[in-house]
Design an enzyme around this catalytic site. Sequence first.
Site, PDB file in Angstrom:
ATOM      1  N   CYS A   1       0.834  -1.210   0.000  1.00  4.17           N
ATOM      2  CA  CYS A   1       0.000   0.000   0.000  1.00  4.17           C
ATOM      3  C   CYS A   1       0.871   1.263   0.000  1.00  4.17           C
ATOM      4  O   CYS A   1       0.677   2.157  -0.819  1.00  4.17           O
ATOM      5  CB  CYS A   1      -0.913  -0.028   1.219  1.00  4.17           C
TER       6      CYS A   1
ATOM      7  N   CYS B   1      -1.642   1.777  -2.970  1.00  5.36           N
ATOM      8  CA  CYS B   1      -2.603   2.881  -2.748  1.00  5.36           C
ATOM      9  C   CYS B   1      -1.956   4.264  -2.742  1.00  5.36           C
ATOM     10  O   CYS B   1      -2.452   5.186  -3.392  1.00  5.36           O
ATOM     11  CB  CYS B   1      -3.311   2.713  -1.402  1.00  5.36           C
TER      12      CYS B   1
ATOM     13  N   LYS C   1      -0.065   5.486  -5.970  1.00  2.34           N
ATOM     14  CA  LYS C   1      -1.106   5.554  -7.007  1.00  2.34           C
ATOM     15  C   LYS C   1      -1.970   6.796  -6.832  1.00  2.34           C
ATOM     16  O   LYS C   1      -2.224   7.530  -7.781  1.00  2.34           O
ATOM     17  CB  LYS C   1      -1.968   4.291  -6.928  1.00  2.34           C
TER      18      LYS C   1
ATOM     19  N   TYR D   1      -9.448  -3.090 -11.363  1.00  2.35           N
ATOM     20  CA  TYR D   1      -9.407  -1.666 -11.007  1.00  2.35           C
ATOM     21  C   TYR D   1      -8.015  -1.073 -11.174  1.00  2.35           C
ATOM     22  O   TYR D   1      -7.870   0.094 -11.542  1.00  2.35           O
ATOM     23  CB  TYR D   1      -9.982  -1.435  -9.597  1.00  2.35           C
TER      24      TYR D   1
ATOM     25  N   GLU E   1      -7.256   2.237 -13.351  1.00  2.00           N
ATOM     26  CA  GLU E   1      -6.656   3.411 -12.718  1.00  2.00           C
ATOM     27  C   GLU E   1      -5.383   3.841 -13.450  1.00  2.00           C
ATOM     28  O   GLU E   1      -5.164   5.031 -13.681  1.00  2.00           O
ATOM     29  CB  GLU E   1      -6.334   3.101 -11.253  1.00  2.00           C
TER      30      GLU E   1
ATOM     31  N   HIS F   1     -26.540  22.051  -0.489  1.00  2.00           N
ATOM     32  CA  HIS F   1     -26.678  22.672  -1.801  1.00  2.00           C
ATOM     33  C   HIS F   1     -25.649  23.777  -1.981  1.00  2.00           C
ATOM     34  O   HIS F   1     -25.392  24.522  -1.031  1.00  2.00           O
ATOM     35  CB  HIS F   1     -28.097  23.251  -1.920  1.00  2.00           C
TER      36      HIS F   1
ATOM     37  N   GLU G   1     -25.799  15.926  -3.112  1.00  2.00           N
ATOM     38  CA  GLU G   1     -27.198  16.122  -2.691  1.00  2.00           C
ATOM     39  C   GLU G   1     -28.152  15.318  -3.575  1.00  2.00           C
ATOM     40  O   GLU G   1     -29.273  15.011  -3.181  1.00  2.00           O
ATOM     41  CB  GLU G   1     -27.582  17.603  -2.679  1.00  2.00           C
TER      42      GLU G   1
HETATM   43  P1  FAD Z   1       1.315  -6.106   1.963  1.00  2.00           P
HETATM   44  O1  FAD Z   1       0.949  -4.704   2.230  1.00  2.00           O
HETATM   45  O2  FAD Z   1       1.562  -6.512   0.564  1.00  2.00           O
HETATM   46  O3  FAD Z   1       2.590  -6.421   2.871  1.00  2.00           O
HETATM   47  C1  FAD Z   1       3.275  -7.616   2.788  1.00  2.00           C
HETATM   48  C2  FAD Z   1       4.703  -7.363   3.209  1.00  2.00           C
HETATM   49  O4  FAD Z   1       5.332  -8.613   3.459  1.00  2.00           O
HETATM   50  C3  FAD Z   1       5.529  -6.687   2.138  1.00  2.00           C
HETATM   51  O5  FAD Z   1       6.155  -5.534   2.670  1.00  2.00           O
HETATM   52  C4  FAD Z   1       6.569  -7.737   1.732  1.00  2.00           C
HETATM   53  O6  FAD Z   1       7.807  -7.176   1.361  1.00  2.00           O
HETATM   54  C5  FAD Z   1       6.677  -8.557   2.999  1.00  2.00           C
HETATM   55  N1  FAD Z   1       7.126  -9.946   2.817  1.00  2.00           N
HETATM   56  C6  FAD Z   1       6.610 -10.866   1.968  1.00  2.00           C
HETATM   57  N2  FAD Z   1       7.215 -12.060   2.141  1.00  2.00           N
HETATM   58  C7  FAD Z   1       8.136 -11.868   3.130  1.00  2.00           C
HETATM   59  C8  FAD Z   1       9.070 -12.740   3.774  1.00  2.00           C
HETATM   60  N3  FAD Z   1       9.160 -14.033   3.471  1.00  2.00           N
HETATM   61  N4  FAD Z   1       9.881 -12.214   4.736  1.00  2.00           N
HETATM   62  C9  FAD Z   1       9.798 -10.894   5.086  1.00  2.00           C
HETATM   63  N5  FAD Z   1       8.911 -10.043   4.513  1.00  2.00           N
HETATM   64  C10 FAD Z   1       8.093 -10.525   3.555  1.00  2.00           C
HETATM   65  N6  FAD Z   1      -6.014  -1.118  -1.456  1.00  2.00           N
HETATM   66  C11 FAD Z   1      -6.875  -0.163  -1.051  1.00  2.00           C
HETATM   67  O7  FAD Z   1      -7.536  -0.332  -0.024  1.00  2.00           O
HETATM   68  N7  FAD Z   1      -7.026   0.996  -1.767  1.00  2.00           N
HETATM   69  C12 FAD Z   1      -6.316   1.243  -2.886  1.00  2.00           C
HETATM   70  O8  FAD Z   1      -6.469   2.291  -3.514  1.00  2.00           O
HETATM   71  C13 FAD Z   1      -5.385   0.267  -3.320  1.00  2.00           C
HETATM   72  N8  FAD Z   1      -4.635   0.469  -4.425  1.00  2.00           N
HETATM   73  C14 FAD Z   1      -3.732  -0.466  -4.799  1.00  2.00           C
HETATM   74  C15 FAD Z   1      -2.970  -0.219  -5.940  1.00  2.00           C
HETATM   75  C16 FAD Z   1      -2.050  -1.145  -6.370  1.00  2.00           C
HETATM   76  C17 FAD Z   1      -1.225  -0.860  -7.582  1.00  2.00           C
HETATM   77  C18 FAD Z   1      -1.885  -2.360  -5.644  1.00  2.00           C
HETATM   78  C19 FAD Z   1      -0.895  -3.378  -6.098  1.00  2.00           C
HETATM   79  C20 FAD Z   1      -2.636  -2.620  -4.513  1.00  2.00           C
HETATM   80  C21 FAD Z   1      -3.573  -1.675  -4.081  1.00  2.00           C
HETATM   81  N9  FAD Z   1      -4.361  -1.889  -2.956  1.00  2.00           N
HETATM   82  C22 FAD Z   1      -5.267  -0.937  -2.562  1.00  2.00           C
HETATM   83  C23 FAD Z   1      -4.299  -3.151  -2.209  1.00  2.00           C
HETATM   84  C24 FAD Z   1      -3.470  -3.017  -0.933  1.00  2.00           C
HETATM   85  O9  FAD Z   1      -2.197  -2.496  -1.232  1.00  2.00           O
HETATM   86  C25 FAD Z   1      -3.330  -4.400  -0.281  1.00  2.00           C
HETATM   87  O10 FAD Z   1      -4.619  -4.947  -0.098  1.00  2.00           O
HETATM   88  C26 FAD Z   1      -2.633  -4.321   1.076  1.00  2.00           C
HETATM   89  O11 FAD Z   1      -1.346  -3.763   0.950  1.00  2.00           O
HETATM   90  C27 FAD Z   1      -2.531  -5.740   1.671  1.00  2.00           C
HETATM   91  O12 FAD Z   1      -1.830  -5.693   2.882  1.00  2.00           O
HETATM   92  P2  FAD Z   1      -1.053  -6.986   3.415  1.00  2.00           P
HETATM   93  O13 FAD Z   1      -0.666  -6.668   4.809  1.00  2.00           O
HETATM   94  O14 FAD Z   1      -1.869  -8.191   3.191  1.00  2.00           O
HETATM   95  O15 FAD Z   1       0.223  -7.142   2.502  1.00  2.00           O
END
Ligand code: FAD
Length: 456
Positions: A43, A48, A51, A177, A181, A438, A443
């Site tokens: 994110c 997010c 973006k 999406y 975007e 308004h 609205e």
């Molecule tokens: P992540 O945020 O992906 O975090 C996972 C972390 O784990 C990463 O930092 C990674 O490096 C780390 N990791 C992975 N494997 C290992 C390992 N073995 N050892 C150590 N570290 C590791 N969501 C919204 O709500 N609104 C939006 O507008 C939106 N826009 C988006 C736009 C794009 C282009 C993308 C790709 C996603 C978007 N999302 C959006 C989705 C949102 O980013 C994800 O849903 C959210 O980040 C998920 O969180 P998470 O904690 O599951 O994983």
Amino acid sequence: MSNFDYDLFVIGAGSGGVRASRMSAAKGARVAIAEDRYMGGTCVNVGCVPKKLYVYGSHIHDEIEGAKGFGWNISGVDFDWPTLRDNKTTEISRLNDVYRNILSSNNVELIEGRATITGPNQVVVGDKTYTAERILIATGGWPMIPDIPGKEHIITSNEVFDLDVLPHKAMVLGGGYIAVEFAGIFKGLGVDTSLIYRGPMFLRGFDNEVRNFVKNELDQKGIDLRFETNIVAITKTSDGRLEVELTTGDKDIVDCVLAATGRVPNIASLGLENTAVTLDAKGFIEVDSGFQSREPSIYAVGDVIGGPALTPVALAEGMALAHNLYGNDSTVKQVDYSNIATAVFCQPNIGTVGLSEEEALEQGYGLNIYTTDFKHMKHTLSGLNERTFMKLIVDKNTDKVLGCHMVGSEAGEIIQGIAIAMKAGVTKAQFDDTIGIHPTAAEEFVTMREITRTAG
Ligand code: FAD
């Protein structure tokens, strides 16, 4: 206190992992978190946040175009990609530090490196082994690249934010999406943009009327939309551009192909084979409603479990888990996945909460549908052709509002408030009883008196 090094070892410092770790530590647990790429996860770094910054940047194009009608003569307009890109990077570095501080001020130990699970209570990072009573997998997702000849020339959302040079011509592949975007961002920044999607219409899962409305809006903004089309192969030309062969037989020369064709769970080399953790048919980690996997000491939240891939969902899951594992009271928090409001930051935005008309009909509801489609007051002077669309889907029997959809300026901001009302079970009569603000576009949501049509 357990005999393990930690009570909880979290893998992944993204949305879900950071929230779960800091809330667990705040409740007294001894917590470590491993992160191998970037603080704040997808994110903050490649999702997010960058973006939305680029959406703001690309929208300025329309503002400049519409300024004349308001008396502003803006000349010598120029866009400098490195300025936007580098300012974005500076802001993200600031956020990385904010996340680091959140962890240290909550006594969460940050361990930098890739974590591998070597047993139900054991994790290895680099040359160090750690033990924990519980392990939380919050490793998120990873972009998938279609297996086509020339796929090495494709970039994904991981790379697009940091391009050295803004392409003159870009092709976006995908119908979700993120694809929509990015097509809007490229176009707004002045890039000649096409969007290629293999299905008959993009944004599957959204209300059909919304999808069609957005299609018309993007069409009239000059994005070249090509449905029922896919890429056959990509080859590099002698001058460094990309020749893209399409299933229609067309060949396009572009500077950049961005694939936004789905994301897979990020579980490569995580060591799940050393545990009893199971995966579902799509490869996501299977958990119960308490986020516990088949290995009792291992939990998972966020994109890696395959629910709605949204930051606020990962946050809610992380908070519920921390509460249930380390809370001081015996209440059990369940995440409610109904009526999650979402936005698509295309131009104009989509804001949506609740059921689409198609979902409501599938669930057997009889419906009163209210729609309106109008030119935003701003565009009477801006001269832009952009239109706004709103839709309410109402249960004929109970008058309950089942779905609320908008395409228009700030739709994401507007729908968030309506999502609260929907959570509280709002009826159409209560919309009607609400006095509008308004003059706003919002609205219109409380002044749609006439049923547009009935269905079901
Ligand atoms: P992540 O945020 O992906 O975090 C996972 C972390 O784990 C990463 O930092 C990674 O490096 C780390 N990791 C992975 N494997 C290992 C390992 N073995 N050892 C150590 N570290 C590791 N969501 C919204 O709500 N609104 C939006 O507008 C939106 N826009 C988006 C736009 C794009 C282009 C993308 C790709 C996603 C978007 N999302 C959006 C989705 C949102 O980013 C994800 O849903 C959210 O980040 C998920 O969180 P998470 O904690 O599951 O994983």
